[in-house]
Scaffold this motif. Structure first.
Motif, PDB file in Angstrom:
ATOM      1  N   SER A 289      21.716  39.622  11.681  1.00 21.78           N
ATOM      2  CA  SER A 289      20.942  39.536  10.449  1.00 21.78           C
ATOM      3  C   SER A 289      20.881  38.431   9.417  1.00 21.78           C
ATOM      4  O   SER A 289      20.052  37.889   9.058  1.00 21.78           O
ATOM      5  N   ASP A 290      22.267  38.003   9.355  1.00 21.91           N
ATOM      6  CA  ASP A 290      22.915  36.838   8.440  1.00 21.91           C
ATOM      7  C   ASP A 290      22.041  35.696   8.958  1.00 21.91           C
ATOM      8  O   ASP A 290      21.699  34.815   8.181  1.00 21.91           O
ATOM      9  N   ILE A 291      21.932  35.216  10.372  1.00 22.21           N
ATOM     10  CA  ILE A 291      21.466  34.224  11.001  1.00 22.21           C
ATOM     11  C   ILE A 291      19.783  34.176  11.020  1.00 22.21           C
ATOM     12  O   ILE A 291      19.387  33.402  11.737  1.00 22.21           O
ATOM     13  N   GLY A 292      19.312  35.362  10.823  1.00 19.26           N
ATOM     14  CA  GLY A 292      17.843  35.365  10.839  1.00 19.26           C
ATOM     15  C   GLY A 292      17.501  35.708  12.070  1.00 19.26           C
ATOM     16  O   GLY A 292      16.009  35.716  12.236  1.00 19.26           O
ATOM     17  N   VAL A 293      18.135  36.664  12.562  1.00 19.70           N
ATOM     18  CA  VAL A 293      17.498  37.285  14.005  1.00 19.70           C
ATOM     19  C   VAL A 293      16.848  38.453  13.454  1.00 19.70           C
ATOM     20  O   VAL A 293      17.634  39.480  13.087  1.00 19.70           O
ATOM     21  N   LYS A 294      15.592  38.922  13.921  1.00 24.49           N
ATOM     22  CA  LYS A 294      14.675  39.970  13.462  1.00 24.49           C
ATOM     23  C   LYS A 294      13.525  40.014  14.291  1.00 24.49           C
ATOM     24  O   LYS A 294      12.936  39.236  14.974  1.00 24.49           O
ATOM     25  N   GLU A 295      13.297  41.275  14.734  1.00 23.71           N
ATOM     26  CA  GLU A 295      12.091  41.679  15.462  1.00 23.71           C
ATOM     27  C   GLU A 295      12.177  41.168  16.787  1.00 23.71           C
ATOM     28  O   GLU A 295      11.172  40.777  17.491  1.00 23.71           O
ATOM     29  N   ILE A 296      13.164  40.974  17.477  1.00 25.51           N
ATOM     30  CA  ILE A 296      13.306  40.727  18.860  1.00 25.51           C
ATOM     31  C   ILE A 296      13.974  41.901  19.658  1.00 25.51           C
ATOM     32  O   ILE A 296      14.778  42.598  19.308  1.00 25.51           O
ATOM     33  N   PRO A 297      13.194  42.286  20.649  1.00 23.92           N
ATOM     34  CA  PRO A 297      13.656  43.740  21.386  1.00 23.92           C
ATOM     35  C   PRO A 297      15.128  43.458  21.878  1.00 23.92           C
ATOM     36  O   PRO A 297      15.565  42.276  22.137  1.00 23.92           O
ATOM     37  N   VAL A 298      15.543  44.799  21.824  1.00 20.21           N
ATOM     38  CA  VAL A 298      17.108  44.813  22.096  1.00 20.21           C
ATOM     39  C   VAL A 298      17.300  45.734  23.137  1.00 20.21           C
ATOM     40  O   VAL A 298      16.871  46.929  23.076  1.00 20.21           O
ATOM     41  N   ILE A 299      18.413  45.417  24.144  1.00 18.28           N
ATOM     42  CA  ILE A 299      18.816  46.536  25.089  1.00 18.28           C
ATOM     43  C   ILE A 299      20.307  46.660  24.803  1.00 18.28           C
ATOM     44  O   ILE A 299      20.936  45.632  24.949  1.00 18.28           O
ATOM     45  N   ASN A 300      20.678  47.682  24.779  1.00 19.79           N
ATOM     46  CA  ASN A 300      22.153  48.061  24.548  1.00 19.79           C
ATOM     47  C   ASN A 300      22.775  48.100  25.797  1.00 19.79           C
ATOM     48  O   ASN A 300      22.823  49.199  26.314  1.00 19.79           O
ATOM     49  N   ALA A 301      23.642  47.336  26.003  1.00 24.68           N
ATOM     50  CA  ALA A 301      24.449  47.518  27.540  1.00 24.68           C
ATOM     51  C   ALA A 301      25.814  48.001  27.000  1.00 24.68           C
ATOM     52  O   ALA A 301      26.699  47.149  26.404  1.00 24.68           O
ATOM     53  N   TYR A 302      26.203  49.169  27.238  1.00 24.61           N
ATOM     54  CA  TYR A 302      27.469  49.737  27.184  1.00 24.61           C
ATOM     55  C   TYR A 302      28.319  49.394  28.249  1.00 24.61           C
ATOM     56  O   TYR A 302      28.191  50.305  29.328  1.00 24.61           O
ATOM     57  N   ASN A 303      29.229  48.299  28.210  1.00 22.80           N
ATOM     58  CA  ASN A 303      29.909  47.881  29.157  1.00 22.80           C
ATOM     59  C   ASN A 303      31.464  48.720  29.503  1.00 22.80           C
ATOM     60  O   ASN A 303      31.594  49.353  28.269  1.00 22.80           O
ATOM     61  N   LYS A 304      32.100  48.500  30.521  1.00 18.72           N
ATOM     62  CA  LYS A 304      33.210  49.226  30.506  1.00 18.72           C
ATOM     63  C   LYS A 304      33.069  50.667  30.677  1.00 18.72           C
ATOM     64  O   LYS A 304      34.190  51.415  30.324  1.00 18.72           O
ATOM     65  N   ALA A 305      32.019  51.140  31.095  1.00 16.85           N
ATOM     66  CA  ALA A 305      31.895  52.594  30.997  1.00 16.85           C
ATOM     67  C   ALA A 305      32.958  53.211  32.069  1.00 16.85           C
ATOM     68  O   ALA A 305      33.247  54.554  31.845  1.00 16.85           O
TER      69      ALA A 305
END
Length: 419
Positions: free
Chosen positions: A308-324
């Motif tokens: 958010s601080d570097i201005g990233v907004k309104e970009i789709p996100v996939i949450n990859a929960y690694n080391k499951a």
């Protein structure tokens, strides 16, 4: 840096678990610099002591511990002000290092490319600039007791040092601007070629580089394209960009970026802003988290705040929960925009890439075309740049059922018979 240290931290959050993890992380940062932790000293306060970081009693306790353990350095879990560093060194007669110095040192050691080396050096110089006053305090005291001439020379030396650093920062920034300009040209070329960009983001050591290599292996057999991966803090500082070619003739670029950490020095965020531009211009973010880490939810929050601080907004996100696999969770599995996987075991890669395709290729359409035999180059184009589902030969020409970009369907609309 020297070898033996005592770690010092103040807990102002009243969150014992989070504070304990922060101190553990500080020990890992020290270890990454080859420093052995001999002891730890902590204190619960409502706010940090403005002059000495610690309260008076704890400061005395620290002095005794330094004498007892004969350590070379004391490392603090926060960024200290110039006056705090000076006061603590005077009170303890020991070298003082704060969390920011430690992270800057690690970045300096890990930097490989010219750009990352420049970025780290700019951050280090910006950190040093306000701390010159502390290092020149003895000159000020000398001048005050020995006449105006001496005091003037002390001030002149300070001003000279400050000017030299400011000039060096300007020079390095000029060189960085040239590299940034090259990066912008490359980005515009990618946009011109209409190739989607997918960026891996997340906390340091979450497994971003391992996941990148897993995707490359899955589609490209990883030939000569692997990126450096290692189980350590800040293994990746450079932005790596790799082309991924799917079996459907669809292509995207996958980028691996520098990992984030709690209390990441703002000088570093500012210096690496040009590198992080890659993230801001991405079509999709893959937020990689080490789900086996008890603090992964906090890591997720820290990463989101920095983005958010570097201005990233309104970009789709996939949450990859690694080391499951390490967390003993069921995997591979998909739950909405969340995917549970194991990059190290290469399990869940297909599920992740299917999710990537659903997002970045949603502007694709399926249509049926009848292309005259005289226009064979159009058939060749679709075979190269689209996913050909069916191909048949009619008396009037070649009949194709393709999954292609909307722009291509519009361009060749005159040959579309269904779609």
């Amino acid at each position: 840096m020297k070898n033996d240290a005592i770690l010092v931290g103040v807990n102002t959050s009243h969150n014992e678990e989070g504070f304990s993890y922060s101190m553990e992380e500080l020990e890992n940062l020290a270890d990454a610099c080859g420093i052995q932790t001999i002891g730890k000293l902590t204190q619960n306060l409502n706010r940090i002591n403005q002059s000495h970081y610690l309260g008076k009693g704890k400061l005395e306790e620290l002095g005794n511990l330094i004498e007892e353990e004969e350590v070379d350095v004391i490392i603090f879990d926060d960024e200290l002000s110039p006056s705090q560093i000076r006061n603590i060194e005077e009170a303890t007669d020991c070298e003082v290092v704060d969390r920011t110095m430690l992270i800057l040192e690690i970045f300096a050691r890990r930097a490989k490319t010219r750009e990352s080396k420049l970025q780290v050096e700019v951050a280090r110089l910006r950190y040093m600039l306000p701390r010159l006053i502390g290092s020149r305090e003895s000159l000020g005291r000398q001048g005050a007791g020995s006449g105006l001439a001496n005091r003037g020379s002390g001030e002149t030396k300070l001003e000279t040092d400050r000017r030299k650093i400011e000039e060096q920062i300007t020079k390095l920034n000029r060189e960085l601007d040239n590299l940034v300009h090259q990066r912008i040209i490359q980005r515009k070329q990618r946009e011109k070629n209409n190739i989607p960009v997918v960026s891996l983001v997340g906390y340091t050591n979450a497994g971003k580089s391992t996941l990148m290599n897993a995707v490359l292996e899955f589609f490209n057999k990883g030939m000569g394209k692997q990126v450096f991966e290692k189980d350590m803090l800040f293994a990746t500082l450079e932005t790596s960009v790799r082309k991924v070619e799917l079996d459907t003739n669809q292509t995207f670029l996958l980028t691996d970026t520098v990992g984030f950490i709690n209390k990441l020095p703002h000088h570093l965020v500012k210096a690496f802003r040009s590198t992080l531009e890659e993230v801001r211009e991405a079509d999709l973010l893959i937020h990689v988290m080490d789900v086996a880490n008890p603090q992964y939810a906090q890591h997720q929050k820290i990463t989101n705040n920095i983005l958010s601080d570097i201005g990233v907004k309104e970009i789709p996100v996939i949450n990859a929960y690694n080391k499951a696999d390490v967390a003993n969770l069921k995997y591979p599995r998909v739950e909405g925009d969340a995917i549970y996987l194991s990059a190290k075991r290469r399990e869940g890669v297909k599920e992740l890439t299917d999710a990537i395709k659903d997002v970045i290729f949603k502007s694709y359409t399926t249509c049926e075309l009848l292309i005259p035999y005289a226009e064979g180059q159009i058939v060749a184009y679709f075979n190269k740049y689209a996913n050909v589902l069916e191909e048949a030969y009619d008396p009037e020409g070649t009949r194709l059922v393709v999954e292609c970009k909307l722009a291509d369907a519009a361009k060749y609309q005159q040959y579309v018979i269904n779609g």
